[in-house]
Design a protein around this motif. Structure first.
Motif, PDB file in Angstrom:
ATOM      1  N   VAL A   3      34.231  27.188  43.109  1.00 42.27           N
ATOM      2  CA  VAL A   3      33.729  28.555  42.992  1.00 42.27           C
ATOM      3  C   VAL A   3      34.632  29.335  42.047  1.00 42.27           C
ATOM      4  CG1 VAL A   3      33.240  30.716  44.197  1.00 42.27           C
ATOM      5  CG2 VAL A   3      32.740  28.524  45.307  1.00 42.27           C
ATOM      6  N   ALA A   4      34.034  29.917  41.020  1.00 43.44           N
ATOM      7  CA  ALA A   4      34.760  30.767  40.081  1.00 43.44           C
ATOM      8  C   ALA A   4      34.038  32.110  40.021  1.00 43.44           C
ATOM      9  CB  ALA A   4      34.830  30.113  38.704  1.00 43.44           C
ATOM     10  N   PHE A   5      34.540  33.002  39.186  1.00 43.76           N
ATOM     11  CA  PHE A   5      33.942  34.332  39.061  1.00 43.76           C
ATOM     12  C   PHE A   5      33.583  34.600  37.604  1.00 43.76           C
ATOM     13  CE2 PHE A   5      37.192  34.821  42.544  1.00 43.76           C
ATOM     14  CZ  PHE A   5      36.272  34.693  43.570  1.00 43.76           C
ATOM     15  N   ARG A   6      32.584  35.439  37.406  1.00 44.73           N
ATOM     16  CA  ARG A   6      32.217  35.838  36.054  1.00 44.73           C
ATOM     17  C   ARG A   6      31.613  37.233  36.099  1.00 44.73           C
ATOM     18  NH1 ARG A   6      26.532  32.654  34.550  1.00 44.73           N
ATOM     19  NH2 ARG A   6      25.271  33.624  36.176  1.00 44.73           N
ATOM     20  N   LYS A   7      31.528  37.849  34.926  1.00 46.88           N
ATOM     21  CA  LYS A   7      30.907  39.166  34.823  1.00 46.88           C
ATOM     22  C   LYS A   7      29.595  39.025  34.079  1.00 46.88           C
ATOM     23  CE  LYS A   7      31.970  43.997  33.824  1.00 46.88           C
ATOM     24  NZ  LYS A   7      32.954  44.951  33.226  1.00 46.88           N
ATOM     25  N   GLN A   8      28.509  39.392  34.746  1.00 50.45           N
ATOM     26  CA  GLN A   8      27.172  39.317  34.170  1.00 50.45           C
ATOM     27  C   GLN A   8      26.691  40.742  33.956  1.00 50.45           C
ATOM     28  OE1 GLN A   8      25.887  36.493  33.356  1.00 50.45           O
ATOM     29  NE2 GLN A   8      23.725  36.847  32.958  1.00 50.45           N
ATOM     30  N   GLY A   9      26.701  41.192  32.710  1.00 51.25           N
ATOM     31  CA  GLY A   9      26.402  42.595  32.457  1.00 51.25           C
ATOM     32  C   GLY A   9      27.533  43.445  32.997  1.00 51.25           C
ATOM     33  N   ASN A  10      27.207  44.354  33.906  1.00 46.16           N
ATOM     34  CA  ASN A  10      28.231  45.190  34.534  1.00 46.16           C
ATOM     35  C   ASN A  10      28.614  44.697  35.923  1.00 46.16           C
ATOM     36  OD1 ASN A  10      28.310  47.037  32.352  1.00 46.16           O
ATOM     37  ND2 ASN A  10      26.477  48.071  33.131  1.00 46.16           N
ATOM     38  N   GLN A  11      28.057  43.571  36.337  1.00 46.58           N
ATOM     39  CA  GLN A  11      28.227  43.089  37.707  1.00 46.58           C
ATOM     40  C   GLN A  11      29.107  41.850  37.757  1.00 46.58           C
ATOM     41  OE1 GLN A  11      26.905  44.459  40.553  1.00 46.58           O
ATOM     42  NE2 GLN A  11      27.840  42.898  41.845  1.00 46.58           N
ATOM     43  N   TRP A  12      30.180  41.917  38.546  1.00 46.77           N
ATOM     44  CA  TRP A  12      30.989  40.733  38.807  1.00 46.77           C
ATOM     45  C   TRP A  12      30.332  39.921  39.913  1.00 46.77           C
ATOM     46  CZ3 TRP A  12      35.107  38.652  36.356  1.00 46.77           C
ATOM     47  CH2 TRP A  12      35.774  39.451  35.413  1.00 46.77           C
ATOM     48  N   GLN A  13      30.416  38.598  39.807  1.00 44.00           N
ATOM     49  CA  GLN A  13      29.773  37.746  40.797  1.00 44.00           C
ATOM     50  C   GLN A  13      30.523  36.426  40.935  1.00 44.00           C
ATOM     51  OE1 GLN A  13      26.448  35.966  37.667  1.00 44.00           O
ATOM     52  NE2 GLN A  13      25.860  37.579  39.071  1.00 44.00           N
ATOM     53  N   VAL A 106      34.415  44.087  45.229  1.00 48.40           N
ATOM     54  CA  VAL A 106      35.782  43.582  45.396  1.00 48.40           C
ATOM     55  C   VAL A 106      36.283  42.977  44.088  1.00 48.40           C
ATOM     56  CG1 VAL A 106      37.203  41.835  46.548  1.00 48.40           C
ATOM     57  CG2 VAL A 106      35.564  43.191  47.868  1.00 48.40           C
ATOM     58  N   LEU A 107      35.451  42.169  43.444  1.00 43.55           N
ATOM     59  CA  LEU A 107      35.851  41.533  42.189  1.00 43.55           C
ATOM     60  C   LEU A 107      36.089  42.572  41.099  1.00 43.55           C
ATOM     61  CD1 LEU A 107      33.408  38.480  42.186  1.00 43.55           C
ATOM     62  CD2 LEU A 107      35.853  38.483  42.734  1.00 43.55           C
ATOM     63  N   SER A 108      35.267  43.608  41.068  1.00 42.86           N
ATOM     64  CA  SER A 108      35.467  44.682  40.099  1.00 42.86           C
ATOM     65  C   SER A 108      36.810  45.369  40.335  1.00 42.86           C
ATOM     66  CB  SER A 108      34.320  45.694  40.202  1.00 42.86           C
ATOM     67  OG  SER A 108      34.501  46.758  39.289  1.00 42.86           O
ATOM     68  N   TRP A 109      37.143  45.587  41.602  1.00 44.64           N
ATOM     69  CA  TRP A 109      38.427  46.201  41.960  1.00 44.64           C
ATOM     70  C   TRP A 109      39.584  45.314  41.489  1.00 44.64           C
ATOM     71  CZ3 TRP A 109      42.850  45.295  44.716  1.00 44.64           C
ATOM     72  CH2 TRP A 109      43.589  46.395  45.157  1.00 44.64           C
TER      73      TRP A 109
END
Length: 207
Positions: A3-13, A106-109
């Motif tokens: 599991v990793a994270f990415r930013k899609q548009g303005n949304q982190w997921q 949380v990811l955005s923070w």
């Protein structure tokens, strides 16, 4: 699963990596059956997914519903309302979406405080036709542990700290699982990997 994270548009997921490179899925057999021990929630509700406004259900793009009235085919609606089974599926998917939205906050923070660092699947060999993933991030453990009490209190307002730590620890532990992809990153190894039909992919962030 990794599991990793990415930013899609303005949304982190959060995203689950199912293969060493985009378009390759090691969890799907040649006959199209899912082979992984863990089944993502989005597949449990197949052939339904949330509508774009998250208020009702929609079919996956590849699915053609069967004709109502045929033996064994259950109705979608009863007295103008979703059937009991579909109402439960809708509630399940909405709860999932709410959890993903909160995780996105949380990811955005974390990103605003430079706690997310660029990450790649280690030692994967690119081919002329297959490129590595881009735009992936992982939590920087050292910077996370350096947060002060005020930071943790602020984060707790978004999600309980115990839940955040559970998610982060699971994420960091999962990164080591990506090393298994090294066995499939050569042309020979990829021969047995099934390509994903783009029309069968769920909406971003659901896997």
């Amino acid at each position: 699963m990794t599991v990793a994270f990415r930013k899609q548009g303005n949304q982190w997921q959060a995203v689950t990596l199912l293969g060493p490179m985009p378009g390759l899925n090691l969890q799907v057999q040649a006959d199209g059956c899912w082979s992984g021990r863990f089944v993502p929630g989005v597949l449990l509700s197949y052939p339904f997914q949330l509508s774009p406004d998250c208020t009702t259900l929609a079919f996956w793009p590849d699915y053609t519903p069967e004709i109502a009235g045929i033996k064994g085919v259950e109705p979608l609606f009863v007295d103008g309302q979703l059937s009991t089974v579909l109402a439960a599926a809708l509630a399940f998917l909405q709860v999932q979406q709410q959890a993903m939205n909160r995780l996105g906050l949380v990811l955005s923070w974390l990103a605003q405080r430079n706690l997310l660092q660029a990450w790649q699947i280690p030692e994967v060999v690119e081919t002329p036709h297959l490129a590595r993933y881009t735009g992936l991030f992982a939590v920087d453990r050292n910077r996370l542990e350096a947060l002060d009490e005020a930071d943790w209190f602020a984060l707790h307002r978004i999600m309980p700290v115990s839940t955040v730590l559970t998610v982060v620890n699971a994420h960091l532990s999962s990164l080591d699982h990506a090393r298994v992809f090294n066995l499939h990153s050569s042309d020979m190894g990829l021969a047995s990997v099934r390509h994903i039909n783009p029309d069968m992919r769920p909406r971003d962030g659901e896997l």
